[in-house]
Scaffold this motif. Structure first.
Motif, PDB file in Angstrom:
ATOM      1  N   CYS A   1       0.852  -1.238  -0.100  1.00 19.78           N
ATOM      2  CA  CYS A   1      -0.043   0.028  -0.039  1.00 19.78           C
ATOM      3  C   CYS A   1       0.935   1.388  -0.033  1.00 19.78           C
ATOM      4  CB  CYS A   1      -0.825  -0.211   1.094  1.00 19.78           C
ATOM      5  SG  CYS A   1      -1.662   1.514   1.654  1.00 19.78           S
TER       6      CYS A   1
ATOM      7  N   CYS B   1      -8.551   4.294  -2.155  1.00 17.51           N
ATOM      8  CA  CYS B   1      -9.699   3.571  -1.578  1.00 17.51           C
ATOM      9  C   CYS B   1     -10.581   4.456  -1.066  1.00 17.51           C
ATOM     10  CB  CYS B   1      -9.076   2.712  -0.338  1.00 17.51           C
ATOM     11  SG  CYS B   1      -7.491   3.358   0.514  1.00 17.51           S
TER      12      CYS B   1
ATOM     13  N   CYS C   1      -7.990   0.017  -5.985  1.00 17.10           N
ATOM     14  CA  CYS C   1      -6.669   0.324  -5.427  1.00 17.10           C
ATOM     15  C   CYS C   1      -5.338   0.056  -6.443  1.00 17.10           C
ATOM     16  CB  CYS C   1      -6.512  -0.663  -4.169  1.00 17.10           C
ATOM     17  SG  CYS C   1      -4.814  -0.678  -3.463  1.00 17.10           S
TER      18      CYS C   1
END
Ligand code: HEM
Ligand code: SF4
Ligand code: FES
Lengths: 251, 225
Positions: A163, A169, A228
């Motif tokens: 991430c 998101c 994502c």
């Protein structure tokens, strides 16, 4: 041979956090299909500067998909329609000649617009500050393999650690929820023995910070995972829920 | 109180009440199905669940489950709309993997609730309520559930209304069941696709059991075939 296309850009312009924004249309001809989306915006900005107009403000840094600074909601998708791609890695060959491309900033109450397409994502930094780390005493560096970790766990933690904190998101979520980001940041540590020590306190502190900053409640729509750029799985959200609920029931 | 103040705490309540309601539906659908097999057996169950303390305790707990689920649904949805912000996207599209039901849980819930009121009037008001108060609200004996079912579904309009209602409930459940397990943390990478399949199976079984009844009467089987 280099191919070029002509596009029309419908870009959100907003003078400042409090100012009222509006869309503005820009025509850009002879865009190389080999250029990235951000390079295309650079060309547009140079054109605007030559015309003595305000260039468009947008976030970017590494331009190689690893820093998480670039954003942009392109044609209804954060980082564009392509899966697992950041805006800086999105190329103009994905667009067709004569297309109108709508470019908007992230829109979420917790990510206020600073100017044009740039939003304030420091809310994510504040969540990390609330507990997204492992406290260590400085000292000698321990041996790499002193603590055995199974390959499965190491891989899962590594997936979570990919991430980049871009905010897509929360931008994609109809509930403006930051759960995917939070889940990744909790999971990358909760899966490893070094992170277990502070696991309960971390889950509680980070969730409390997220709620305080005004992010929404996750209803498991899965829009975050689909958008994502690092394909973080919502199964990490289940782990976060588990960590948080266990920590609360232990109190 | 973390069950109100924290997002995951609120989701915990949402999922617990949701699972409770699903379990109730599972029981309710099995019980109703007996009306097709044997109206006498069905009436025996209606008799058993009349105005006595255990049926009343059950009804109160159930009503509380509904009220909590609905209050939290409204609270959560209001917060989520605020979190989304005032300024909305001009263009916003979903990736294919995002289920429609998952984004419309409140609307589906509201449809379910609307028909639920009608349903309570159709049956509960004429049965348990009538027995409780002694007021004769329906034309049959309060424990003669089978007669009420046969009477209501002799109208094709009611059959269709109930089927529409059940479709909305089915959509709510296909997302709801796996979502509740996810909210409770009972999920991981391997189980994610399995939990979704389980969710579809459970909701389809419940709804098929329910739907079979209006369909049975719609096809004219209720009057002996
Ligand atoms: C028989 C009736 C019902 C059953 C079995 C049921 C079941 C469920 C389940 C299992 C969930 C998933 C919980 C989670 O994600 O943690 C859920 C979510 C939800 N329900 Fe219901 N429900 C029912 C009625 C209603 C009604 C009447 C409303 C509203 C008026 C409603 C509104 C919602 C909403 C908005 C959600 C999503 C909330 C969220 O995920 O945060 N439901 N329901
Ligand atoms: S989870 Fe994905 S979308 Fe969210 S911040 Fe991290 S990389 Fe970006
Ligand atoms: S600019 Fe670094 S990820 Fe796009």
């Amino acid at each position: 041979m280099e191919k070029t296309i002509n596009v029309t850009l419908k870009v959100w312009r907003q003078a400042g956090p409090k100012a009222k924004g509006a869309f503005e249309l820009y025509k850009l001809d002879n865009v190389s299909t080999d250029s990235s989306f951000l390079e295309m915006l650079d060309v547009l900005n140079e054109k605007l500067i030559k015309e003595r107009k305000e260039p468009i403000v947008f976030d970017h840094d590494c331009r190689e998909g690893i820093c998480g600074m670039c954003s942009l909601y392109i044609n209804g998708h954060p980082h564009g329609k392509d899966g697992e791609t950041t805006t800086c890695q999105l190329h103009m060959r994905r667009f067709s000649d004569g297309e109108t491309i709508v470019v908007e900033p992230w829109r979420s109450a917790a990510f206020p617009v600073i100017k044009d397409l740039m939003v304030d994502r420091s809310a994510y930094d504040k969540i990390i500050q609330a507990g997204g780390y492992v406290s260590v005493n400085t000292g000698g560096v321990p041996d790499g393999n002193a603590i055995p970790i199974s390959k499965i766990k190491a891989d899962e933690a590594m997936d979570a650690a990919s991430c980049i904190g871009c905010g897509a998101c929360a931008a994609a979520c109809k509930n403006g929820s930051a759960m995917l980001f939070l889940a990744a940041k909790v999971s990358q540590l909760a899966l490893l023995p070094q992170g277990r020590v502070e696991a309960s306190a971390r889950a509680k502190a980070m969730v409390a910070k997220m709620d305080e900053l005004g992010f929404g409640n996750c209803t498991n729509t899965g829009a975050c995972e689909a958008e994502c750029p690092k394909a973080i799985s919502i199964s990490h959200i289940a782990r976060l829920n588990r960590e948080f609920l266990c920590a609360k029931f232990q109190d | 109180m973390w069950l109100i103040d924290s997002s995951i705490g609120r989701k915990f309540i949402m999922s617990i009440t949701g699972v409770f309601l699903v379990l109730f539906l599972l029981f309710h659908s099995l019980m109703n199905f007996t009306v097709i097999i044997s109206p006498e057996a069905y009436n025996a169950i209606c008799e058993f669940l009349g105005a006595n303390w255990y049926a009343l305790v059950g009804t109160s707990v159930l009503a509380a489950g509904f009220v909590i689920h609905i209050l939290y649904a409204l609270y959560l949805t209001a917060q989520n709309m605020r979190a989304r912000g005032k300024e909305r996207y001009a263009v916003s599209k979903n990736q294919k993997s995002v289920e429609w039901a998952s984004q419309n849980m409140l609307i589906l819930g509201a449809i379910v609730l609307g028909f639920l009121v009608l349903h309570l009037y159709n049956f509960w008001y004429k049965m348990q309520f009538a027995e409780l108060t002694g007021i004769h609200t329906g034309q049959f004996h309060p424990a003669d559930g089978a007669a009420y079912v046969a009477d209501l579904f002799s109208s094709p309009v009611y059959c269709v209304i109930y089927i529409v209602w059940l479709v909305a409930l089915w959509l709510h459940l296909t997302h709801g069941v796996w979502s509740a397990l996810q909210s409770l943390g009972l999920n991981n990478k391997t189980w994610l696709p399995r939990v979704k399949v389980i969710s579809n199976i459970v909701s389809t079984i419940v709804i098929l059991l329910f739907v079979s009844i209006p369909v049975y009467y719609l096809l004219g089987c209720g009057s002996g075939c």
